[in-house]
Design a protein around this motif. Structure first.
Motif, PDB file in Angstrom:
ATOM      1  N   ALA A 175     -37.264  29.167 -31.963  1.00  0.00           N
ATOM      2  CA  ALA A 175     -35.996  28.754 -32.553  1.00  0.00           C
ATOM      3  C   ALA A 175     -34.822  29.132 -31.653  1.00  0.00           C
ATOM      4  O   ALA A 175     -33.876  28.348 -31.472  1.00  0.00           O
ATOM      5  CB  ALA A 175     -35.833  29.379 -33.935  1.00  0.00           C
ATOM      6  N   GLU A 176     -34.856  30.334 -31.082  1.00  0.00           N
ATOM      7  CA  GLU A 176     -33.791  30.750 -30.163  1.00  0.00           C
ATOM      8  C   GLU A 176     -33.744  29.834 -28.946  1.00  0.00           C
ATOM      9  O   GLU A 176     -32.669  29.472 -28.461  1.00  0.00           O
ATOM     10  CB  GLU A 176     -34.016  32.192 -29.734  1.00  0.00           C
ATOM     11  CG  GLU A 176     -33.827  33.212 -30.843  1.00  0.00           C
ATOM     12  CD  GLU A 176     -34.341  34.591 -30.462  1.00  0.00           C
ATOM     13  OE1 GLU A 176     -34.251  35.482 -31.313  1.00  0.00           O
ATOM     14  OE2 GLU A 176     -34.830  34.786 -29.333  1.00  0.00           O
ATOM     15  N   GLY A 177     -34.913  29.448 -28.436  1.00  0.00           N
ATOM     16  CA  GLY A 177     -34.952  28.554 -27.292  1.00  0.00           C
ATOM     17  C   GLY A 177     -34.365  27.193 -27.607  1.00  0.00           C
ATOM     18  O   GLY A 177     -33.651  26.596 -26.781  1.00  0.00           O
ATOM     19  N   ALA A 178     -34.655  26.670 -28.796  1.00  0.00           N
ATOM     20  CA  ALA A 178     -34.103  25.375 -29.196  1.00  0.00           C
ATOM     21  C   ALA A 178     -32.585  25.442 -29.315  1.00  0.00           C
ATOM     22  O   ALA A 178     -31.870  24.513 -28.895  1.00  0.00           O
ATOM     23  CB  ALA A 178     -34.727  24.931 -30.517  1.00  0.00           C
ATOM     24  N   ILE A 179     -32.068  26.535 -29.881  1.00  0.00           N
ATOM     25  CA  ILE A 179     -30.616  26.722 -29.989  1.00  0.00           C
ATOM     26  C   ILE A 179     -29.983  26.783 -28.602  1.00  0.00           C
ATOM     27  O   ILE A 179     -28.949  26.160 -28.326  1.00  0.00           O
ATOM     28  CB  ILE A 179     -30.306  27.998 -30.790  1.00  0.00           C
ATOM     29  CG1 ILE A 179     -30.702  27.812 -32.255  1.00  0.00           C
ATOM     30  CG2 ILE A 179     -28.831  28.367 -30.673  1.00  0.00           C
ATOM     31  CD1 ILE A 179     -30.636  29.077 -33.075  1.00  0.00           C
ATOM     32  N   ARG A 180     -30.616  27.536 -27.696  1.00  0.00           N
ATOM     33  CA  ARG A 180     -30.081  27.670 -26.335  1.00  0.00           C
ATOM     34  C   ARG A 180     -30.093  26.341 -25.585  1.00  0.00           C
ATOM     35  O   ARG A 180     -29.099  25.962 -24.954  1.00  0.00           O
ATOM     36  CB  ARG A 180     -30.892  28.710 -25.563  1.00  0.00           C
ATOM     37  CG  ARG A 180     -30.528  28.793 -24.076  1.00  0.00           C
ATOM     38  CD  ARG A 180     -31.428  29.760 -23.333  1.00  0.00           C
ATOM     39  NE  ARG A 180     -32.838  29.488 -23.519  1.00  0.00           N
ATOM     40  CZ  ARG A 180     -33.483  28.491 -22.927  1.00  0.00           C
ATOM     41  NH1 ARG A 180     -32.853  27.661 -22.128  1.00  0.00           N
ATOM     42  NH2 ARG A 180     -34.777  28.315 -23.138  1.00  0.00           N
ATOM     43  N   GLU A 181     -31.218  25.639 -25.659  1.00  0.00           N
ATOM     44  CA  GLU A 181     -31.317  24.360 -24.955  1.00  0.00           C
ATOM     45  C   GLU A 181     -30.280  23.365 -25.474  1.00  0.00           C
ATOM     46  O   GLU A 181     -29.707  22.601 -24.701  1.00  0.00           O
ATOM     47  CB  GLU A 181     -32.722  23.780 -25.117  1.00  0.00           C
ATOM     48  CG  GLU A 181     -33.781  24.458 -24.260  1.00  0.00           C
ATOM     49  CD  GLU A 181     -33.616  24.153 -22.783  1.00  0.00           C
ATOM     50  OE1 GLU A 181     -32.962  23.151 -22.440  1.00  0.00           O
ATOM     51  OE2 GLU A 181     -34.141  24.926 -21.961  1.00  0.00           O
ATOM     52  N   THR A 182     -30.050  23.384 -26.774  1.00  0.00           N
ATOM     53  CA  THR A 182     -29.050  22.477 -27.348  1.00  0.00           C
ATOM     54  C   THR A 182     -27.655  22.808 -26.835  1.00  0.00           C
ATOM     55  O   THR A 182     -26.854  21.917 -26.518  1.00  0.00           O
ATOM     56  CB  THR A 182     -29.079  22.564 -28.881  1.00  0.00           C
ATOM     57  OG1 THR A 182     -30.394  22.248 -29.347  1.00  0.00           O
ATOM     58  CG2 THR A 182     -28.088  21.592 -29.496  1.00  0.00           C
ATOM     59  N   TRP A 183     -27.364  24.097 -26.718  1.00  0.00           N
ATOM     60  CA  TRP A 183     -26.066  24.490 -26.169  1.00  0.00           C
ATOM     61  C   TRP A 183     -25.948  24.090 -24.705  1.00  0.00           C
ATOM     62  O   TRP A 183     -24.919  23.574 -24.262  1.00  0.00           O
ATOM     63  CB  TRP A 183     -25.862  25.987 -26.328  1.00  0.00           C
ATOM     64  CG  TRP A 183     -24.611  26.475 -25.662  1.00  0.00           C
ATOM     65  CD1 TRP A 183     -24.505  27.125 -24.477  1.00  0.00           C
ATOM     66  CD2 TRP A 183     -23.280  26.279 -26.141  1.00  0.00           C
ATOM     67  NE1 TRP A 183     -23.192  27.374 -24.182  1.00  0.00           N
ATOM     68  CE2 TRP A 183     -22.415  26.861 -25.184  1.00  0.00           C
ATOM     69  CE3 TRP A 183     -22.749  25.684 -27.285  1.00  0.00           C
ATOM     70  CZ2 TRP A 183     -21.037  26.860 -25.347  1.00  0.00           C
ATOM     71  CZ3 TRP A 183     -21.370  25.693 -27.440  1.00  0.00           C
ATOM     72  CH2 TRP A 183     -20.526  26.274 -26.480  1.00  0.00           C
TER      73      TRP A 183
END
Length: 292
Positions: A175-183
């Protein structure tokens, strides 16, 4: 290789939600901005109401573009999601690992005792080099009955549309990776709603985990690897101009769920045709599709 700072457990959240605090980069000033041109705050709270563990995690996102895919320095596969490597005809053969990653000694290629696959074995220290699948994480962002797509500004699949997604980093959750990639790709702050799909691609050693998400504020703009970001209604999704088969499968499953009026979680195996290039997005079959 710079590694992500270790996650620090600070305590339990009294509200019973899974909270993440992280430091975000400033939006790129040379990018076109959609909706409100507003600089995000440096500290943001993300809630995950469906998770049972209630820890408060504190972590920092590194500055710069060093967050790209974590890659083993001696293995040269296609450095992009859903890309089939032309340099490795047999997955797991280790034929491209010619030197030991521990001591630098030359390797030999044999089947170790008790195993079934060919491995690269160091002739000096005897260490066996194992290859493991890469995790790709991303966000399927819903906003006003539309979804957010990014047009790629890098190869492969230059100029084609994709969900904001990329390789998961050491030290972060999916989930943290998905948030980071989206940013990084869309300068968008999102809240994860639920997992939507896990898609395995055995031929290229990748697993995709895509989360349903929503914008925390109506702001997004193109990141360094994106030429533009755009919201699409279901009927306007550019299915013929998508970047990878994984994106095609994910969006088709999403449209089907929206039509029946119930969102589920999907698992499936994408079998890519050997020798397929990333641009051949229709050269696949979906096996073992499960929906909950």
């Amino acid at each position: 290789m710079i590694m992500l700072k270790a996650t620090q457990i600070l305590g339990s959240s009294p509200s019973g939600c899974f909270s993440l605090f992280h430091r975000l980069k400033k939006p790129h000033s040379n990018c076109g901005v959609s909706f409100i041109s507003r600089k995000p705050t440096r500290t943001t709270l993300f809630s995950f109401s469906q998770l049972s563990e209630t820890n408060l995690l504190s972590f920092q996102i590194r500055k710069g573009r060093n967050f790209r895919a974590f890659q083993m320095s001696h293995i040269r596969y296609e450095a992009s999601p859903d890309g089939v490597s032309s340099s490795s005809s047999v997955l797991g053969s280790n034929r491209k690992i010619n030197f030991c990653q521990s001591c630098g000694g030359p390797t030999k290629h044999e089947i170790p005792d008790g195993e079934e696959k060919m491995r690269a074995i160091c002739t000096l220290c005897g260490k066996i080099a194992y290859e493991n699948p890469k995790m790709v994480v991303g966000s399927l962002i819903e906003h006003e009955n539309k979804i957010l797509l990014c047009r790629r500004k890098i190869h492969p699949s230059y100029g084609l549309w994709t969900l904001p997604a990329g390789y998961m980093e050491i030290g972060e959750s999916a989930a943290e990776g998905a948030i980071r990639e989206t940013w990084e790709e869309a300068n968008a702050e999102v809240e994860i709603l639920s997992p939507f799909a896990q898609l395995d691609i055995p031929l290229i050693g990748q697993t995709y985990i895509i989360f349903l998400a929503k914008l925390k504020r109506p702001y997004f703009s193109a990141g360094p690897e994106t030429s533009e970001c755009q919201l699409f209604a279901l009927q306007d999704i550019p299915f013929d101009s998508l970047s990878f088969s994984s994106m095609l499968v994910t969006l088709k499953l999403y449209v089907e769920d929206r039509k029946v009026g119930r969102m589920g979680f999907h698992y499936g195996v994408i079998n890519k045709r050997p020798g397929t290039s990333p641009s051949d997005i229709h050269a696949y079959t979906l096996h073992h599709h499960l929906r909950s």
